[in-house]
Structures are given as structure tokens and as C-alpha cells.
Design a protein around this motif. Structure first.
Motif, PDB file in Angstrom:
ATOM      1  N   VAL A 105       0.827  -1.457  -0.077  1.00 24.44           N
ATOM      2  CA  VAL A 105      -0.070   0.027  -0.157  1.00 24.44           C
ATOM      3  C   VAL A 105       0.781   1.248   0.019  1.00 24.44           C
ATOM      4  CG1 VAL A 105      -1.891   1.379   1.368  1.00 24.44           C
ATOM      5  CG2 VAL A 105      -1.926  -1.128   1.370  1.00 24.44           C
ATOM      6  N   THR A 106       1.560   1.255   0.970  1.00 28.27           N
ATOM      7  CA  THR A 106       2.605   2.563   1.068  1.00 28.27           C
ATOM      8  C   THR A 106       4.075   2.063   1.435  1.00 28.27           C
ATOM      9  OG1 THR A 106       1.983   3.004   3.416  1.00 28.27           O
ATOM     10  CG2 THR A 106       0.785   4.145   1.542  1.00 28.27           C
ATOM     11  N   PRO A 107       4.898   2.737   0.835  1.00 29.34           N
ATOM     12  CA  PRO A 107       5.004   3.624  -0.341  1.00 29.34           C
ATOM     13  C   PRO A 107       4.505   2.886  -1.594  1.00 29.34           C
ATOM     14  CG  PRO A 107       7.249   2.999   0.080  1.00 29.34           C
ATOM     15  CD  PRO A 107       6.470   2.361   1.522  1.00 29.34           C
ATOM     16  N   GLN A 108       3.932   3.759  -2.347  1.00 29.73           N
ATOM     17  CA  GLN A 108       3.407   3.174  -3.511  1.00 29.73           C
ATOM     18  C   GLN A 108       4.673   3.158  -4.638  1.00 29.73           C
ATOM     19  OE1 GLN A 108      -0.243   4.294  -5.284  1.00 29.73           O
ATOM     20  NE2 GLN A 108      -0.929   5.341  -3.434  1.00 29.73           N
ATOM     21  N   ASN A 109       4.536   2.840  -5.886  1.00 36.69           N
ATOM     22  CA  ASN A 109       5.458   2.457  -6.860  1.00 36.69           C
ATOM     23  C   ASN A 109       6.153   3.588  -7.398  1.00 36.69           C
ATOM     24  OD1 ASN A 109       7.005   0.306  -8.037  1.00 36.69           O
ATOM     25  ND2 ASN A 109       6.227   1.076 -10.005  1.00 36.69           N
ATOM     26  N   CYS A 110       7.520   3.777  -7.140  1.00 37.81           N
ATOM     27  CA  CYS A 110       8.201   4.715  -7.385  1.00 37.81           C
ATOM     28  C   CYS A 110       7.922   6.295  -6.628  1.00 37.81           C
ATOM     29  CB  CYS A 110       8.044   5.589  -9.034  1.00 37.81           C
ATOM     30  SG  CYS A 110       9.440   4.921 -10.223  1.00 37.81           S
ATOM     31  N   ILE A 167       7.120 -10.736   1.929  1.00 33.37           N
ATOM     32  CA  ILE A 167       7.254 -12.220   1.636  1.00 33.37           C
ATOM     33  C   ILE A 167       6.400 -12.759   2.947  1.00 33.37           C
ATOM     34  CG2 ILE A 167       8.092 -14.366   1.116  1.00 33.37           C
ATOM     35  CD1 ILE A 167      10.690 -12.654   0.639  1.00 33.37           C
ATOM     36  N   SER A 168       5.156 -13.783   2.668  1.00 27.86           N
ATOM     37  CA  SER A 168       4.441 -14.309   3.634  1.00 27.86           C
ATOM     38  C   SER A 168       5.234 -15.587   3.922  1.00 27.86           C
ATOM     39  CB  SER A 168       3.153 -14.593   3.141  1.00 27.86           C
ATOM     40  OG  SER A 168       3.023 -15.717   2.120  1.00 27.86           O
ATOM     41  N   PHE A 169       4.531 -16.404   4.857  1.00 25.30           N
ATOM     42  CA  PHE A 169       5.130 -17.679   5.406  1.00 25.30           C
ATOM     43  C   PHE A 169       6.052 -18.310   4.673  1.00 25.30           C
ATOM     44  CE2 PHE A 169       4.622 -22.129   7.101  1.00 25.30           C
ATOM     45  CZ  PHE A 169       5.414 -21.779   8.215  1.00 25.30           C
ATOM     46  N   SER A 170       7.204 -18.796   4.959  1.00 19.58           N
ATOM     47  CA  SER A 170       8.152 -19.387   4.221  1.00 19.58           C
ATOM     48  C   SER A 170       8.406 -19.095   3.011  1.00 19.58           C
ATOM     49  CB  SER A 170       7.711 -21.039   4.096  1.00 19.58           C
ATOM     50  OG  SER A 170       7.466 -21.642   5.412  1.00 19.58           O
ATOM     51  N   GLY A 171       8.481 -17.899   2.604  1.00 18.94           N
ATOM     52  CA  GLY A 171       8.945 -17.108   1.499  1.00 18.94           C
ATOM     53  C   GLY A 171       7.925 -17.236   0.322  1.00 18.94           C
ATOM     54  N   ALA A 172       6.788 -17.367   0.790  1.00 20.19           N
ATOM     55  CA  ALA A 172       5.702 -17.506  -0.334  1.00 20.19           C
ATOM     56  C   ALA A 172       4.911 -16.418  -0.625  1.00 20.19           C
ATOM     57  CB  ALA A 172       4.609 -18.452   0.210  1.00 20.19           C
ATOM     58  N   ASN A 173       4.366 -16.250  -1.875  1.00 10.42           N
ATOM     59  CA  ASN A 173       3.488 -15.150  -2.334  1.00 10.42           C
ATOM     60  C   ASN A 173       4.377 -13.785  -2.066  1.00 10.42           C
ATOM     61  OD1 ASN A 173       1.483 -17.104  -2.475  1.00 10.42           O
ATOM     62  ND2 ASN A 173       1.385 -16.850  -0.238  1.00 10.42           N
ATOM     63  N   PRO A 174       5.325 -13.493  -2.630  1.00  8.74           N
ATOM     64  CA  PRO A 174       5.971 -12.177  -2.650  1.00  8.74           C
ATOM     65  C   PRO A 174       5.435 -10.950  -3.315  1.00  8.74           C
ATOM     66  CG  PRO A 174       7.332 -13.757  -4.435  1.00  8.74           C
ATOM     67  CD  PRO A 174       6.042 -14.483  -3.712  1.00  8.74           C
ATOM     68  N   ASN A 175       5.664 -10.014  -3.105  1.00  8.03           N
ATOM     69  CA  ASN A 175       5.235  -8.741  -3.748  1.00  8.03           C
ATOM     70  C   ASN A 175       6.351  -7.750  -3.401  1.00  8.03           C
ATOM     71  OD1 ASN A 175       4.016  -7.059  -5.583  1.00  8.03           O
ATOM     72  ND2 ASN A 175       1.824  -7.093  -4.220  1.00  8.03           N
ATOM     73  N   SER A 176       6.612  -7.061  -4.340  1.00 13.47           N
ATOM     74  CA  SER A 176       7.906  -5.889  -4.189  1.00 13.47           C
ATOM     75  C   SER A 176       7.537  -4.617  -5.115  1.00 13.47           C
ATOM     76  CB  SER A 176       9.032  -6.434  -4.719  1.00 13.47           C
ATOM     77  OG  SER A 176       9.164  -6.789  -6.000  1.00 13.47           O
ATOM     78  N   GLN A 177       7.960  -3.751  -4.654  1.00 14.42           N
ATOM     79  CA  GLN A 177       7.884  -2.322  -5.206  1.00 14.42           C
ATOM     80  C   GLN A 177       9.125  -1.459  -5.212  1.00 14.42           C
ATOM     81  OE1 GLN A 177       2.964  -1.471  -5.253  1.00 14.42           O
ATOM     82  NE2 GLN A 177       4.203  -0.515  -3.909  1.00 14.42           N
ATOM     83  N   THR A 178       9.090  -0.377  -5.965  1.00 16.02           N
ATOM     84  CA  THR A 178      10.595   0.558  -5.713  1.00 16.02           C
ATOM     85  C   THR A 178      10.023   1.843  -5.217  1.00 16.02           C
ATOM     86  OG1 THR A 178       9.978   1.289  -8.004  1.00 16.02           O
ATOM     87  CG2 THR A 178      11.566  -0.458  -7.764  1.00 16.02           C
ATOM     88  N   PHE A 179      10.980   2.650  -4.751  1.00 15.28           N
ATOM     89  CA  PHE A 179      10.440   3.832  -4.123  1.00 15.28           C
ATOM     90  C   PHE A 179      11.843   4.686  -3.848  1.00 15.28           C
ATOM     91  CE2 PHE A 179      11.921   1.339  -0.460  1.00 15.28           C
ATOM     92  CZ  PHE A 179      12.690   2.114   0.355  1.00 15.28           C
TER      93      PHE A 179
END
Length: 439
Positions: free
Chosen positions: A331-336, A423-435
Motif C-alpha cells: 500500500v505505502t509507499p506506492q511504486n516510485c 513475503i509471507s510464510f516460508s517465502g511464499a507469495n512475494p510482492n515488491s515495489q520500488t521507491f
């Protein structure tokens, strides 16, 4: 990395009934649960009965009652934790109990053990309104009492009585009764109770039922600030009882589009909708409203955001967003987005699942650019388990970061861009953004 706790205040109404003392023949008195007077939880000495040597206290089963802190003569023998659980009665010696002050020593010891007494069967129960509502002229509903000829319900805001209404038995059906006053209520928290008249005698009031009248206006949450997504997802708070929502996007004085979404776009507390229309790089404002009881309620205040062209390299991610199972969003910070950490400021890093349960611990990482995920150089990670702070749950988390944290962790960047990954439990379901960071 410092974690800050959220203080959640839960208002729990304290339901108390007072004691009125009546003289018995000879040298004793009787204390009974009062049926029409509500006292705050403060010491109020029992009225002195001339010549009384003892007082008898009776609490019908199921009836709420409270004991003043100073009246320890009763409190020592009828535990307040028994309130609304069992009928209790006992006899208590006077010994100055009737008129002692709140700071006087405990006196008035019991002359015998407390005994149980039967519940009063002639007590109606309030049903609704309860919880959070948006109707400013709510309908009051309660259980029907056999033989009752009248009912009286009372609404209070804090310690102030808003109104008291009396209705006949014609307001009742087979098992419940209802009445709708015309008085318009303000947006606030209220409590109400009801009692019945049987054989021309008003029976005790019920326990209070609490409800809050909330403004039926959603709060726009995102998009906000500077973003690069040209088809942003609109998110707003859920309104109780709303069947539809309508959000409107405006650029300057021109309406770009208006979209209507059903209540199915909502989770437990928030709603989301993503139009397919691609936006230009410009500044916009948007607002949202809800339909309750087939009526469109007022729009919210505008929320402003700007769509900017991505900076080269700003669209790079360490790991792609997962698209199934425990899906969550950053959610925050948003991408870029450029976050301002100057002058000791800190920033909120937040991720949420919109109602999907995810295993924890969550692993949140912040990395400079470039970052080497394999060796771990120029990258910092920390695990957060649900319940470790008020900010971390199975449905997301919030962590606050300041410039000192970046410097102490040795995070660097060659183009002003950082990455953050969850990343959630055991490295699952990652999500990433830049800022980006302004210091």
C-alpha cells in the motif's frame, strides 16, 4: 528497525443498576435493584434508615447490577463478577455501612452467606438497533412480554437522556415489538433500554443496548500522492448497509469518468475497484459515495493523486507479485513514490490482503539499488509475526522506518531508487515495489 504500536480503544459500556433501601419492620431495611434510575459508577452512600441494624440486598438473576467501590459491605459478599449470572441475596450488618464515605474503612460485614433467588421473568430484552448503523431515525425492536399493556424505552447519549417513548401493546407482533420515533439522531454513540408495564406496574428496565450512528460516507484510501500506474485501483472504506458505491474521477473541472460498483467489491472493511481506462500523466482528484436504503448518500471529500511517468529503473522489481492463494498488496509507499525522511521524519510501510488470511511471519525487506538477493548484500530483512505488535496481523502489517534506519543498515543506491519486498510464510507469495527517498 523500530516498530511502533497502535493503541486500539474499545469502548465497552458499563451497565449498572443502583440500590434503593427500604425499611423493613423492626430494625432492618431492604435493598432492591432499582428499576428506573441509572447512576454513574461513583460512590453514593446508601440512605440511612433510622434504627436499622441490617440491610437486605436482592439481585434477580439476569438483572445487571453494579456495586459502588465505597460500598464494600456488599461488594465483599456479592462478587461483582456474578452480575447478570445468578440471582443473589444476602443480609448485611449496618455498622455505619449506610452512610460511610468512599474513603472510610470496610465495614458492614455479612451476617450470613448470600443465597440465590429466582430471575424476574417479566423483563423484556432490547434487540435493535445495535452495533454500527447509518439510519438516523432507527426503529427500536424488543421482545414481547406476555400480559404487558405498555412499553417504555429510553435513549441516552452518555449520561444525557435523549428521549423516552411510551407505546401500547399494539406495537407488538407475536414475539417482538417495534417503534420508530421521528426524532433525527446525530452521528454519535447511544445506548437504550426498555421495560414493560404488567398489571399496571412498571417492571425493571432491561440492560442497555449500545449502538453507533455513523456517517454513511466512505473514506477514499487510494490512489493518493504520486503514482505511475495509469489504471489505478480505487480503494475506500466499507459502509454498513450499503448496496452500491459510486466513485468519480475529475481532472481540473472535467469529469473523466464515473463508475458504479456493487457491494460485492468489498471485503470485511474496505472496497476496491479497478477501471480499465488508462489515464494520462496528470493530476486528478476522486471521491466516492454509498447507496443505503436505495438512496445515494453524499459524496466524500476529494482525494488527490498525480500520475507520473516512471523514472528509468523504477519499474524494476526484485520479485513479481504473486497472483493466487495468499495474495496481498503493498500500500505505502506506492511504486516510485518519493518518501520524505528529512528532519527525523519516518514513513509508513504497509501491506494488506483485503480480507485474505495469510500465514506469518511476514518477512519485510528493504534493499538498495543494485541489490544482490543471493548474497544478501545491501539488503535488510526482518520477520514480523501476527500479534507481535498491534500493527501485525494475518491480514497485513504496518512498519515505520526513518532515515536513521537506512543509514544504520548501510543501505545505498546508485540512482536514488530503493526496493522493498514483503513475503509471507516460508517465502511464499512475494510482492515488491520500488521507491525513492528524500533526506
Amino acid at each position: 528497525m523500530e516498530r511502533h504500536r497502535i493503541n486500539v480503544f474499545v469502548m465497552i459500556p458499563l451497565l449498572l443498576a443502583s440500590l434503593a433501601l427500604l425499611p423493613l419492620p423492626g430494625a432492618s431495611g431492604t435493598a432492591r435493584a432499582q428499576d428506573d434510575v441509572f447512576h454513574p459508577y461513583a460512590h453514593e452512600p446508601c440512605p440511612d434508615v433510622d434504627g436499622a441494624a441490617a440491610y437486605h440486598a436482592a439481585f434477580p438473576a439476569g438483572s445487571p447490577f453494579g456495586l459502588n467501590p465505597g460500598e464494600r459491605g456488599i461488594q465483599d459478599h456479592i462478587n461483582a463478577r456474578q452480575q447478570a449470572a445468578d440471582g443473589m441475596e444476602g443480609t448485611f450488618a449496618d455498622s455505619g455501612f449506610a452512610d460511610r464515605g468512599p474513603d472510610d474503612p470496610a465495614e458492614g460485614l455479612s451476617e450470613g452467606p448470600a443465597e440465590r433467588i429466582p430471575a424476574d421473568p417479566l423483563m423484556v430484552s432490547p434487540l435493535s438497533p445495535a452495533g454500527t448503523i447509518t439510519d438516523t431515525t432507527p426503529t427500536y425492536k424488543w421482545t414481547r412480554e406476555a400480559g404487558a399493556t405498555q412499553y417504555r424505552y429510553q435513549l441516552m447519549k452518555g449520561t444525557t437522556t435523549v428521549y423516552t417513548r411510551t407505546v401500547g401493546s399494539g406495537a407488538c407482533g407475536a414475539s417482538t415489538c417495534s417503534n420508530t420515533p421521528a426524532t433525527v439522531l446525530g452521528f454519535a454513540t447511544y445506548k437504550w433500554r426498555v421495560r414493560a408495564m404488567v398489571n399496571n406496574v412498571w417492571k425493571p428496565y432491561s440492560a442497555f443496548k449500545t449502538f453507533t450512528v455513523a456517517k454513511p460516507i466512505p473514506t477514499p484510501m487510494a490512489p493518493v500522492g504520486t503514482i505511475t500506474d495509469r489504471t489505478p485501483t480505487y480503494r475506500w472504506t466499507k459502509i454498513s448497509g450499503a448496496t452500491q458505491y459510486q466513485y468519480q474521477l475529475v481532472q481540473g473541472t472535467t469529469t473523466v469518468y464515473t463508475r458504479t460498483a456493487g457491494a460485492g467489491v468489498c471485503g470485511a472493511s474496505t472496497c476496491a475497484s479497478t477501471p480499465s481506462t488508462a489515464l494520462r500523466y496528470a493530476t486528478y482528484k476522486w471521491r466516492v459515495r454509498a447507496m443505503v436504503n436505495d438512496i445515494w448518500k453524499p459524496y466524500s471529500a476529494f482525494k488527490t493523486f498525480t500520475v507520473e511517468k516512471p523514472i528509468p529503473g523504477c519499474d524494476a522489481v526484485l520479485l513479481p507479485a504473486h497472483s493466487g492463494g495468499c495474495t496481498f498488496r503493498l500500500v505505502t509507499p506506492q511504486n516510485c513514490e518519493e518518501i520524505d525522511l528529512s528532519g527525523g521524519k519516518y514513513y509508513e510501510f504497509a501491506w494488506f490482503t483485503d480480507g485474505v488470511y495469510c500465514e506469518t511471519p511476514w518477512t519485510m525487506c528493504i534493499a538498495g539499488n543494485p541489490a544482490n538477493v543471493t548474497t544478501g548484500k545491501n539488503i535488510y530483512c526482518e520477520d514480523f509475526s501476527a500479534g507481535s505488535t498491534d500493527y501485525i496481523t494475518h491480514y497485513g502489517g504496518i512498519v515505520y522506518v526513518d532515515a536513521e534506519a537506512f543509514n544504520s543498515l548501510g543501505l545505498t543506491t546508485d540512482n536514488g531508487i530503493y526496493h522493498w519486498v514483503v513475503i509471507s510464510f516460508s517465502g511464499a507469495n512475494p510482492n515488491s515495489q520500488t521507491f525513492r527517498v528524500k533526506q
